[in-house]
Design an enzyme around this catalytic site. Structure first.
Site, PDB file in Angstrom:
ATOM      1  N   GLU A 131       0.868  -1.181   0.000  1.00  0.00           N
ATOM      2  CA  GLU A 131       0.000   0.000   0.000  1.00  0.00           C
ATOM      3  C   GLU A 131       0.900   1.225   0.000  1.00  0.00           C
ATOM      4  O   GLU A 131       1.691   1.428   0.930  1.00  0.00           O
ATOM      5  CB  GLU A 131      -0.917   0.041   1.242  1.00  0.00           C
ATOM      6  CG  GLU A 131      -1.838   1.263   1.206  1.00  0.00           C
ATOM      7  CD  GLU A 131      -2.638   1.553   2.483  1.00  0.00           C
ATOM      8  OE1 GLU A 131      -3.443   2.490   2.457  1.00  0.00           O
ATOM      9  OE2 GLU A 131      -2.426   0.858   3.508  1.00  0.00           O
ATOM     10  N   ASP A 174       5.049   4.819   3.636  1.00  0.00           N
ATOM     11  CA  ASP A 174       4.791   6.258   3.753  1.00  0.00           C
ATOM     12  C   ASP A 174       6.055   6.870   4.351  1.00  0.00           C
ATOM     13  O   ASP A 174       6.803   6.187   5.037  1.00  0.00           O
ATOM     14  CB  ASP A 174       3.599   6.523   4.694  1.00  0.00           C
ATOM     15  CG  ASP A 174       2.946   7.877   4.461  1.00  0.00           C
ATOM     16  OD1 ASP A 174       1.810   7.918   3.963  1.00  0.00           O
ATOM     17  OD2 ASP A 174       3.591   8.903   4.763  1.00  0.00           O
ATOM     18  N   ASP A 194      -1.594  12.384  -2.537  1.00  0.00           N
ATOM     19  CA  ASP A 194      -1.655  13.839  -2.757  1.00  0.00           C
ATOM     20  C   ASP A 194      -1.786  14.058  -4.265  1.00  0.00           C
ATOM     21  O   ASP A 194      -0.994  13.524  -5.042  1.00  0.00           O
ATOM     22  CB  ASP A 194      -0.361  14.493  -2.243  1.00  0.00           C
ATOM     23  CG  ASP A 194      -0.210  14.297  -0.734  1.00  0.00           C
ATOM     24  OD1 ASP A 194      -1.208  14.459  -0.014  1.00  0.00           O
ATOM     25  OD2 ASP A 194       0.899  13.941  -0.288  1.00  0.00           O
ATOM     26  N   ASP A 202     -10.293  10.630  -4.146  1.00  0.00           N
ATOM     27  CA  ASP A 202     -11.420  11.566  -4.162  1.00  0.00           C
ATOM     28  C   ASP A 202     -11.224  12.581  -5.276  1.00  0.00           C
ATOM     29  O   ASP A 202     -12.155  13.257  -5.665  1.00  0.00           O
ATOM     30  CB  ASP A 202     -11.448  12.344  -2.839  1.00  0.00           C
ATOM     31  CG  ASP A 202     -10.152  13.125  -2.678  1.00  0.00           C
ATOM     32  OD1 ASP A 202      -9.094  12.471  -2.566  1.00  0.00           O
ATOM     33  OD2 ASP A 202     -10.173  14.369  -2.731  1.00  0.00           O
TER      34      ASP A 202
HETATM   35  C1  LIG Z   1      -3.443  12.479   1.542  1.00  0.00           C
HETATM   36  S1  LIG Z   1      -2.471  11.386   2.483  1.00  0.00           S
HETATM   37  C2  LIG Z   1      -3.357   9.832   2.332  1.00  0.00           C
HETATM   38  C3  LIG Z   1      -3.031   8.888   3.442  1.00  0.00           C
HETATM   39  C4  LIG Z   1      -3.882   7.597   3.483  1.00  0.00           C
HETATM   40  N1  LIG Z   1      -3.671   6.793   2.313  1.00  0.00           N
HETATM   41  C5  LIG Z   1      -5.354   7.921   3.638  1.00  0.00           C
HETATM   42  O1  LIG Z   1      -6.108   7.760   2.662  1.00  0.00           O
HETATM   43  O2  LIG Z   1      -5.751   8.315   4.745  1.00  0.00           O
HETATM   44  C6  LIG Z   1      -1.069  11.110   1.431  1.00  0.00           C
HETATM   45  C7  LIG Z   1       0.063  10.369   2.111  1.00  0.00           C
HETATM   46  O3  LIG Z   1       1.123  10.163   1.173  1.00  0.00           O
HETATM   47  C8  LIG Z   1       2.366  10.283   1.832  1.00  0.00           C
HETATM   48  N2  LIG Z   1       3.352  10.586   0.773  1.00  0.00           N
HETATM   49  C9  LIG Z   1       3.245  11.546  -0.182  1.00  0.00           C
HETATM   50  N3  LIG Z   1       4.291  11.495  -1.033  1.00  0.00           N
HETATM   51  C10 LIG Z   1       5.077  10.471  -0.598  1.00  0.00           C
HETATM   52  C11 LIG Z   1       6.308   9.927  -1.058  1.00  0.00           C
HETATM   53  N4  LIG Z   1       6.918  10.420  -2.130  1.00  0.00           N
HETATM   54  N5  LIG Z   1       6.840   8.877  -0.386  1.00  0.00           N
HETATM   55  C12 LIG Z   1       6.227   8.391   0.728  1.00  0.00           C
HETATM   56  N6  LIG Z   1       5.051   8.861   1.203  1.00  0.00           N
HETATM   57  C13 LIG Z   1       4.486   9.888   0.555  1.00  0.00           C
HETATM   58  C14 LIG Z   1       2.135  11.381   2.856  1.00  0.00           C
HETATM   59  O4  LIG Z   1       3.040  11.312   3.923  1.00  0.00           O
HETATM   60  C15 LIG Z   1       0.689  11.100   3.276  1.00  0.00           C
HETATM   61  O5  LIG Z   1       0.614  10.266   4.426  1.00  0.00           O
END
Ligand SMILES: C[S@@+](CC[C@H](N)C(=O)[O-])C[C@H]1O[C@@H](n2cnc3c(N)ncnc32)[C@H](O)[C@@H]1O
Length: 216
Positions: A45, A70, A119, A155
């Site tokens: 994931e 993450d 993101d 979303d």
């Molecule tokens: C909007 S959050 C979504 C988290 C989770 N999947 C949820 O739906 O609740 C996006 C996540 O991507 C992680 N993230 C973004 N770019 C990343 C990268 N290049 N490597 C590791 N993690 C990353 C951020 O730390 C964050 O926890």
């Protein structure tokens, strides 16, 4: 950094199911045998946040190994702690940059990938950071087994459209696609798992997009 974050950082350093940065690299090519001590398939994931998919899928599929990835340790802490408290042993969390997947996983080592509410990086200048942009897709293709699927839940309608364009440009195979998951016939036990961010979007009546695709 807040007190809570400091406490969580200290705590995950002691968790047997969390590997931080380079500590995960020696398992490249041997995740099942060396880390999980079995020969079961490995599922990832990406951008897992608090790891709801990682932990819930692991409970549904005890015959598979699940790794949540993450770079935010205080988020991973939640999923890792739940897995430890509930005795879910087919779970690991890796704190690392998704950009470096090829340093941690060997070719064809992974059965399936989940990308949950990444993101969206809407600015054109940040296209390279989108988790379904060409360089990420090339990495996924190499680490997935033949026929291995990628599941994306988002979303963000713009990110979803962008991903469908990438899929079409590269001639990939779409297995399922819907721009309104919970109003479709696909919402089953697996797709009903809801992440922290998904719950927030649903409170605002946001439609949830889902696509399942593979490279061959
Ligand atoms: C909007 S959050 C979504 C988290 C989770 N999947 C949820 O739906 O609740 C996006 C996540 O991507 C992680 N993230 C973004 N770019 C990343 C990268 N290049 N490597 C590791 N993690 C990353 C951020 O730390 C964050 O926890």
């Amino acid at each position: 950094m807040g007190k809570d974050k400091i406490r969580r950082f200290a705590e995950i350093a002691t968790f047997s199911n969390v590997l931080q940065l380079e500590a995960g690299q020696p398992y490249k090519g041997h995740w099942a045998g060396s880390f999980f001590k079995n020969e079961h398939p490995v599922v990832l994931e990406l951008a897992c946040g608090k790891g709801e998919y990682t932990v819930n899928l692991a409970q549904l599929y005890p015959e598979k190994n699940f790794i949540g990835i993450d770079y935010k340790g205080n988020r991973i802490w939640r999923g890792a702690k739940t897995a430890l408290e509930e005795g879910v042993s087919n779970v690991a969390f890796l704190r690392m940059q998704i950009e470096k997947l090829d340093e941690y996983f060997a070719e064809s080592e992974v059965e399936e990938i989940w990308i949950t509410f990444p993101d969206p990086q809407p600015q054109i200048s940040r296209e390279k950071k989108r988790l379904t942009s060409p360089r990420f897709m090339a990495n996924y293709k190499s680490l997935l087994k033949p026929g291995g699927c990628i599941n994306l839940k988002t979303d963000n309608d713009g990110f979803y459209t962008y991903t469908l364009e990438q899929i079409e440009k590269s001639g990939l195979k779409v297995h399922i696609q819907t721009d309104n998951l919970y109003n479709s016939p696909y919402a089953n036990e697996v797709l009903n798992i809801k992440t922290y961010y998904e719950k927030k979007y649903l409170q605002h009546n946001k439609n949830i997009n889902y696509v399942r695709f593979s490279f061959d």
